[in-house]
Design an enzyme around this catalytic site. Structure first.
Site, PDB file in Angstrom:
ATOM      1  N   GLY B   7       0.936  -1.264  -0.024  1.00 41.21           N
ATOM      2  CA  GLY B   7       0.045  -0.075  -0.002  1.00 41.21           C
ATOM      3  C   GLY B   7       0.961   1.239  -0.074  1.00 41.21           C
ATOM      4  O   GLY B   7       0.626   2.317   0.592  1.00 41.21           O
ATOM      5  N   ALA B   8       1.821   0.975  -0.639  1.00 39.98           N
ATOM      6  CA  ALA B   8       3.029   2.191  -0.714  1.00 39.98           C
ATOM      7  C   ALA B   8       2.581   3.579  -1.060  1.00 39.98           C
ATOM      8  O   ALA B   8       3.131   4.723  -0.324  1.00 39.98           O
ATOM      9  CB  ALA B   8       4.310   1.658  -1.449  1.00 39.98           C
ATOM     10  N   SER B 137      -7.329  -1.180  13.102  1.00 42.02           N
ATOM     11  CA  SER B 137      -8.053   0.041  13.243  1.00 42.02           C
ATOM     12  C   SER B 137      -8.950  -0.039  14.505  1.00 42.02           C
ATOM     13  O   SER B 137      -9.121  -0.852  15.193  1.00 42.02           O
ATOM     14  CB  SER B 137      -8.986  -0.015  12.204  1.00 42.02           C
ATOM     15  OG  SER B 137     -10.102   1.058  12.189  1.00 42.02           O
ATOM     16  N   TYR B 150     -15.514  -4.266   7.540  1.00 45.88           N
ATOM     17  CA  TYR B 150     -14.192  -3.748   7.749  1.00 45.88           C
ATOM     18  C   TYR B 150     -13.633  -3.816   9.428  1.00 45.88           C
ATOM     19  O   TYR B 150     -12.531  -4.423   9.588  1.00 45.88           O
ATOM     20  CB  TYR B 150     -14.039  -2.160   7.555  1.00 45.88           C
ATOM     21  CG  TYR B 150     -12.850  -1.443   7.806  1.00 45.88           C
ATOM     22  CD1 TYR B 150     -11.684  -1.468   6.751  1.00 45.88           C
ATOM     23  CD2 TYR B 150     -12.611  -0.615   8.831  1.00 45.88           C
ATOM     24  CE1 TYR B 150     -10.663  -0.623   7.190  1.00 45.88           C
ATOM     25  CE2 TYR B 150     -11.477   0.187   9.181  1.00 45.88           C
ATOM     26  CZ  TYR B 150     -10.644   0.057   8.225  1.00 45.88           C
ATOM     27  OH  TYR B 150      -9.370   0.747   8.521  1.00 45.88           O
ATOM     28  N   ALA B 152     -14.714  -6.211  11.310  1.00 42.45           N
ATOM     29  CA  ALA B 152     -14.530  -7.649  11.341  1.00 42.45           C
ATOM     30  C   ALA B 152     -13.259  -8.029  10.678  1.00 42.45           C
ATOM     31  O   ALA B 152     -12.512  -8.867  11.202  1.00 42.45           O
ATOM     32  CB  ALA B 152     -15.752  -8.598  10.533  1.00 42.45           C
ATOM     33  N   LYS B 154     -10.593  -6.088  10.418  1.00 42.69           N
ATOM     34  CA  LYS B 154      -9.489  -5.827  11.454  1.00 42.69           C
ATOM     35  C   LYS B 154      -9.338  -6.458  12.507  1.00 42.69           C
ATOM     36  O   LYS B 154      -8.272  -6.438  13.214  1.00 42.69           O
ATOM     37  CB  LYS B 154      -9.488  -3.989  11.445  1.00 42.69           C
ATOM     38  CG  LYS B 154      -9.427  -3.178  10.285  1.00 42.69           C
ATOM     39  CD  LYS B 154      -8.039  -3.530   9.601  1.00 42.69           C
ATOM     40  CE  LYS B 154      -7.909  -2.400   8.463  1.00 42.69           C
ATOM     41  NZ  LYS B 154      -6.423  -2.523   8.053  1.00 42.69           N
ATOM     42  N   ILE B 183      -7.381   8.933  10.927  1.00 39.28           N
ATOM     43  CA  ILE B 183      -6.483   9.555  10.382  1.00 39.28           C
ATOM     44  C   ILE B 183      -6.723  10.120   9.167  1.00 39.28           C
ATOM     45  O   ILE B 183      -7.221   9.303   8.504  1.00 39.28           O
ATOM     46  CB  ILE B 183      -5.203   8.556  10.195  1.00 39.28           C
ATOM     47  CG1 ILE B 183      -4.942   7.631  11.536  1.00 39.28           C
ATOM     48  CG2 ILE B 183      -3.871   9.212   9.708  1.00 39.28           C
ATOM     49  CD1 ILE B 183      -4.645   8.491  12.840  1.00 39.28           C
TER      50      ILE B 183
END
Lengths: 81, 242
Positions: B7-8, B137, B150, B152, B154, B183
Site C-alpha cells: 500500500g506504498a 483500526s 471492515y 470484522a 481488522k 487519520i
C-alpha cells in the site's frame, strides 16, 4: 559442493541433528527434533540454499528426507541426489 | 535493513516509505498501480540514494504475491521489516453490502495480511530475525456503524497478530499491529467536514490524527527499542471513543 551435501547440511542446520541422523529414515514428527517449528526453519533453509520458493502443498508434503529430494528435483530438474 | 511496504502510495504507506528510506538499506514497495509506484520512486529518489524496487502486485492474488517475494528472495535473500499498509475501507450498512463487496473487504484487509505474513515470515526465517507490523483500526475494538465488515476484518488482524506472535517468536520474528484512530488519509476523504469535526471532538486530544502521528510508532515497533514487544496491538487514536 554437491546437491546431496547441501541438502544434508540444510537438515543438520535446520533440525540441529548430527549428520549421522540425516538419512533415508528421517521423517517429520518421528524424529523429536523435526517438529513444526523445525519444519518452518528447514523450509526456509532449503529455499535459501537451493534458491527455490515452495508451494504450500509441497511444504505440507515434505514429510521426510526422501520426500525433500523428490520435491526439490521437481523445482530444479538439473539437481540430482 | 531490508524493508517491504505494501500500500506504498496510500496515506500511511507513502509516509512510511519516506520514513524508512532514511534508515533502510533497500526498500521494496508494492501497490496495484505501477504508474503510481513509479511516481513514488521518482519522489523518493530525489531525497534518498538507497535502491528502491517498485513491484506492482494485487495483494489478493496469490500468484502475484509469490512473484513479488521471489523477486525479494532473488535480489536480497532476506527481509528484515515488513509493513502491511494496504487495505480498503468501504462505508456501507451491512444490509446494503453485496456479497462481492464483503468478500473483497475481507480479502483486502485480512486475507492479504495472512498471505503476506506467510511469505514474509518464511523469508525472515532464513536469518531467524524479522519484524512484521500490520495495520488494524480502532474500529476493530470499538466498532463503527457502516463499517461492520471492515471492523470484522481488522479484528481478524488482531487475532492474527496474537497467534502468529506465539508461532514465530521462537524463530526470532516479532509481529505487532498498530490500530489507528481517525487519520486524515485518502481512505477517509469521503467524510464531510462536519463528520470530521464531530469525530475530532470525540478524541481526548481534540483533533484528528495524521500520518505523522502513525509513522513514528511503526518505526518504533520495527526498531530494536521494541525488541521485547510482540503480539501487541497499539492504539494510536488520540484517545478516540467512538
Amino acid at each position: 559442493m554437491t546437491a546431496i551435501t547441501i541438502l544434508v547440511d540444510a537438515f543438520v542446520t535446520a533440525l540441529e541433528v548430527p549428520r549421522s541422523e540425516v538419512n533415508e529414515s528421517l521423517e517429520y514428527n518421528s524424529h523429536k527434533q523435526w517438529d513444526s517449528t523445525a519444519h518452518m526453519i528447514l523450509i526456509a533453509q532449503l529455499e535459501n540454499d537451493f534458491e527455490v520458493m515452495f508451494d504450500i502443498d509441497d511444504i505440507i508434503d515434505m514429510s521426510s528426507f526422501t520426500k525433500a529430494k523428490e520435491i526439490l528435483t521437481k523445482y530444479n530438474e538439473s539437481i540430482s541426489f | 535493513m531490508i524493508v517491504l511496504i505494501t500500500g506504498a502510495y496510500g496515506g500511511i504507506g507513502k509516509a512510511a516509505c519516506f520514513s524508512y528510506a532514511k534508515n533502510a538499506t533497500r526498500l521494496f514497495i508494492t501497490g496495484r498501480d505501477q504508474d503510481k509506484l513509479n511516481a513514488l520512486v521518482a519522489e523518493l529518489t530525489q531525497n534518498f540514494s538507497i535502491p528502491i524496487d517498485a513491484i506492482a502486485a494485487d495483494i489478493n492474488d496469490n500468484a502475484q504475491v509469490k512473484v513479488l517475494f521471489q523477486h525479494i528472495a532473488k535480489t536480497t535473500k532476506r527481509l528484515d521489516v515488513f509493513l502491511h499498509c494496504a487495505g480498503t475501507l468501504t462505508q456501507q450498512p451491512l444490509m446494503m453490502s453485496r456479497f462481492e463487496m464483503i468478500q473483497n473487504e475481507i480479502a483486502s484487509n485480512l486475507t492479504s495480511a495472512v498471505l503476506f505474513c506467510q511469505f514474509a515470515s518464511k523469508l525472515m526465517m532464513r536469518n531467524k530475525q524479522g519484524v512484521i507490523t500490520l495495520l488494524s483500526s480502532i474500529v476493530a475494538s470499538q466498532g463503527s456503524a457502516g463499517q461492520s465488515v471492515y471492523g470484522a476484518a481488522k479484528a481478524g488482524i488482531e487475532g492474527l497478530v496474537k497467534s502468529l506472535a506465539k508461532e514465530l517468536g521462537s524463530v526470532g520474528i516479532r509481529i505487532n499491529a498498530v490500530a489507528p484512530g481517525f487519520i486524515e488519509t485518502p481512505l477517509v476523504e469521503h467524510f464531510s467536514s462536519e463528520e470530521k469535526t464531530m469525530i475530532a471532538n470525540k478524541t481526548s486530544l481534540g483533533r484528528l490524527g495524521n500520518v505523522d502521528d502513525i509513522v513514528p510508532v511503526l518505526q518504533f515497533l520495527s526498531s530494536s527499542n521494541a525488541r521485547y514487544i510482540t503480539g501487541q496491538v497499539l492504539a494510536v487514536d488520540g484517545g478516540l471513543v467512538l
